[in-house]
Design an enzyme around this catalytic site. Structure first.
Site, mmCIF file in Angstrom:
data_model
loop_
_atom_site.group_PDB
_atom_site.id
_atom_site.type_symbol
_atom_site.label_atom_id
_atom_site.label_comp_id
_atom_site.label_asym_id
_atom_site.label_seq_id
_atom_site.Cartn_x
_atom_site.Cartn_y
_atom_site.Cartn_z
ATOM 1 C CE LYS A 116 14.753 3.060 5.950
ATOM 2 N NZ LYS A 116 14.365 2.460 7.236
ATOM 3 C CE LYS A 174 -3.253 -2.357 3.067
ATOM 4 N NZ LYS A 174 -3.686 -2.429 4.475
ATOM 5 N N GLY A 175 2.128 1.090 0.353
ATOM 6 C CA GLY A 175 2.966 2.239 0.692
ATOM 7 C C GLY A 175 3.164 3.279 -0.392
ATOM 8 C CG ASP A 225 6.820 2.327 0.661
ATOM 9 O OD1 ASP A 225 7.582 1.438 0.200
ATOM 10 O OD2 ASP A 225 6.112 2.147 1.672
ATOM 11 C CG ASP A 254 2.793 0.724 7.226
ATOM 12 O OD1 ASP A 254 3.616 0.563 6.299
ATOM 13 O OD2 ASP A 254 2.451 -0.186 8.008
ATOM 14 C CG ASP A 286 14.739 -1.256 4.566
ATOM 15 O OD1 ASP A 286 15.455 -0.361 5.008
ATOM 16 O OD2 ASP A 286 14.393 -2.232 5.248
ATOM 17 C CG PHE A 328 10.489 2.566 10.863
ATOM 18 C CD1 PHE A 328 10.822 1.365 10.256
ATOM 19 C CD2 PHE A 328 9.175 2.996 10.811
ATOM 20 C CE1 PHE A 328 9.862 0.594 9.619
ATOM 21 C CE2 PHE A 328 8.205 2.230 10.173
ATOM 22 C CZ PHE A 328 8.547 1.023 9.583
ATOM 23 N NE ARG A 377 -0.559 1.900 4.765
ATOM 24 C CZ ARG A 377 0.512 1.144 4.511
ATOM 25 N NH1 ARG A 377 1.541 1.669 3.889
ATOM 26 N NH2 ARG A 377 0.551 -0.116 4.869
#
Ligand code: IMP
Ligand code: MG
Length: 185
Positions: A130, A42-43, A99, A158, A102, A151, A164
């Protein structure tokens, strides 16, 4: 909700100027090809909404629903569903939008799956990156911002399903993490 934020990493104006600069490059790249933007749910929902409105070329939009790191599965294995049908990928130039990059495992696995489904080309586009956290050899072809190893929440990202809808990107207060990890609010 705002009280849970330790500090703002990217405010709204900065976010929009970061998107504007990659949107100009993307517009040139995809001007004359059949483009499908695949947004990872969903990000990436907030990012992709702002991004595609700044790429004035004909394009299709599809969504990828990726379940990774589930109990009982090896890290890196991925159950991928393309919504609505997955027909928007074969023979297309695909821009895969997430989004945050990582470890890189999600993006790598989805990119491979999209090639397997017949995409002619799959470029990766991350709102945040990141790089110090990377575990696989992947880089974003396009990214808006590199961030430190904190974070991040907001603008689609989220923590435990929440935050969000913050209009900026912030770092969560450590107490909020810890309370949640120990079963509190
Ligand atoms: P990767 O497969 O480790 O690159 O994970 C990418 C996914 O992990 C992202 O799509 C996010 O859902 C989640 N993620 C990683 N870092 C963060 C963060 O700082 N905030 C929120 N979600 C994150
Ligand atoms: Mg995500």
């Amino acid at each position: 909700m705002h009280d849970d934020i330790d500090r703002i990493l990217l405010d709204e104006a900065r976010i929009i100027s970061g998107i504007d600069s990659i949107a100009a490059e993307l517009t040139e790249l995809y001007r004359n090809v059949d483009l499908t933007v695949v947004a990872v749910l969903k990000g990436s929902c907030v990012f992709v909404a702002d991004l595609i409105r700044r790429i004035p070329v004909p394009l299709q939009l599809a969504f990828a629903c990726a379940e990774s790191y589930r109990q009982g599965t090896e890290p890196g294995t991925l159950d991928l569903r393309l919504l609505p049908h997955g027909e928007e990928v074969a023979g297309q130039y695909v821009l895969l939008v997430d989004d945050i990059l990582d470890s890189g495992r999600t993006m790598e696995a989805i990119q491979k799956e999209l090639f397997d489904r017949g995409a002619l080309d799959v470029k990766t586009c991350a709102f945040l990156d990141k790089p110090v956290r990377r575990q696989v050899d992947i880089r974003a072809d396009f990214r808006c911002f590199e961030i430190e190893d904190v974070f991040a929440v907001g603008y689609g990202l989220d923590f435990a399903g929440k935050y969000r809808n913050l209009p900026y990107v912030g770092a969560l207060r450590p107490e909020v993490f810890n309370a949640s990890l120990s079963g509190g609010a």
